[in-house]
Design a protein around this motif. Sequence first.
Motif, PDB file in Angstrom:
ATOM      1  N   UNK A  75       0.824  -1.198   0.000  1.00 27.46           N
ATOM      2  CA  UNK A  75       0.000   0.000   0.000  1.00 27.46           C
ATOM      3  C   UNK A  75       0.858   1.247   0.000  1.00 27.46           C
ATOM      4  N   UNK A  76       0.265   2.359  -0.421  1.00 26.50           N
ATOM      5  CA  UNK A  76       0.964   3.636  -0.425  1.00 26.50           C
ATOM      6  C   UNK A  76      -0.015   4.716   0.006  1.00 26.50           C
ATOM      7  N   UNK A  77       0.359   5.963  -0.145  1.00 29.67           N
ATOM      8  CA  UNK A  77      -0.526   7.081   0.179  1.00 29.67           C
ATOM      9  C   UNK A  77      -0.712   7.946  -1.057  1.00 29.67           C
ATOM     10  N   UNK A  78      -1.754   8.754  -1.019  1.00 34.40           N
ATOM     11  CA  UNK A  78      -1.988   9.662  -2.141  1.00 34.40           C
ATOM     12  C   UNK A  78      -0.808  10.624  -2.296  1.00 34.40           C
ATOM     13  N   UNK A  79      -0.279  11.082  -1.154  1.00 37.77           N
ATOM     14  CA  UNK A  79       0.842  12.025  -1.211  1.00 37.77           C
ATOM     15  C   UNK A  79       2.076  11.388  -1.840  1.00 37.77           C
TER      16      UNK A  79
END
Length: 409
Positions: A75-79
């Motif tokens: 998973x990652x983040x939008x930023x």
Amino acid sequence: MSTTALIGSTGLLGSNILTTLFSTPSVSTVQTISRRAPKSTSPKLNAILEPDTSLWKSRLASVSPVPTTVFSALGTTRAAAGSIENQWKIDHDLNVELAKEAKSIGVKSFVFISSAGTRGMIGGSSPYSKMKQGVEDTVKELGFDNAVILRPGLILGEREEKKQLGGILNPAVHGIGKVFGMWAQDVLGQDALVIARAAVHAARLIEEGKAPEKYWVLEGSPPSGPLPPYPFRMEGLVIPGFGRGSAELGIPTANLPVSPTGTPWLDTLPSGVYFGWASLCLPSHHPDYAPVAGSSYSLYPMVMSIGYNPFYKNTVRSAEVHVLKKFGADFYGVTMRLLILGFIREEKDYAGLEALIADINFDCEVAKKSLARAAWKPKEVGEEGTLDCSWLLRAGGEEGKEWERVRTS
């Protein structure tokens, strides 16, 4: 679970899953696929470094032998991704692609780390939740022999790069736990190591044929009851300890013998403070004799310390139990059973006795609040509880009735 693969092994949660797999005896090989090298290493590790995520599917297909279980903490983040569209490509598309490939090459079990609130009325329609929903639905539809979906809250722990929300809320959520007890913290977030152990333990239960269902969802909100790997069980005759609990701390403790044969799991638990329920087979002439109806045992909430107690510089690991009741007499030689339901904190050293006592008193409050919830209360006592404590109350251990008062100098 002799051969496993882990996707997403370099983040906070993935790193903890990796080290937990390393320490699991039934795991012989851990295959990782990542853009950068995992922070931990082991003879069990076979790491594939591939910067191009479009090639991860073929990398997974090339793994030999085929993993029995695949974990995805990817998973990652939008930023970090730069946009919601790019985040979707990782959190949804890549996870779906890898789950499908895992099924096609013959993987038996798939463990996916999702998120709390994914199916909730409030957050369930957000883009992030829709990503997780899509992966969950795919994993279910693929028809693995077994699948586990974990839905933790905010993942707590030290990150190399603080996520925008996590960096702000990590100390805040821990602060909530300090004020209202660990139950409040657990509703919002859980420590990464706890989540990792739950994921690996769930896979072990599958391997042992003990999974409650083929498609198993573990919610990240312990008000619904203890999460794997809990509960743990311990039983023995109460023995004299160091004689410090009452004399120096005003907090009496009962000690149980610790042995590799009787409690082999004890060596795998981190040193620290735990909570749960204790039962005592008190003799009828003891001033606190009050067994549960139909049993020879009385039930009490408890906190316990497992470890070396750095403040006192112990050289032998011990299990010291503080039963949350004021007793009118000692009960050395009595049979005690413990149902350990959860972890409060790691053990630590203190500059002075006052700080140690303050933390112990806080631990007691955490235990009381945690055990006050219906799913953590014994169903055998009162009408509110739903927790099965029959093991604590079962027949046997009546040798404790040959109780004698033992005084320590």
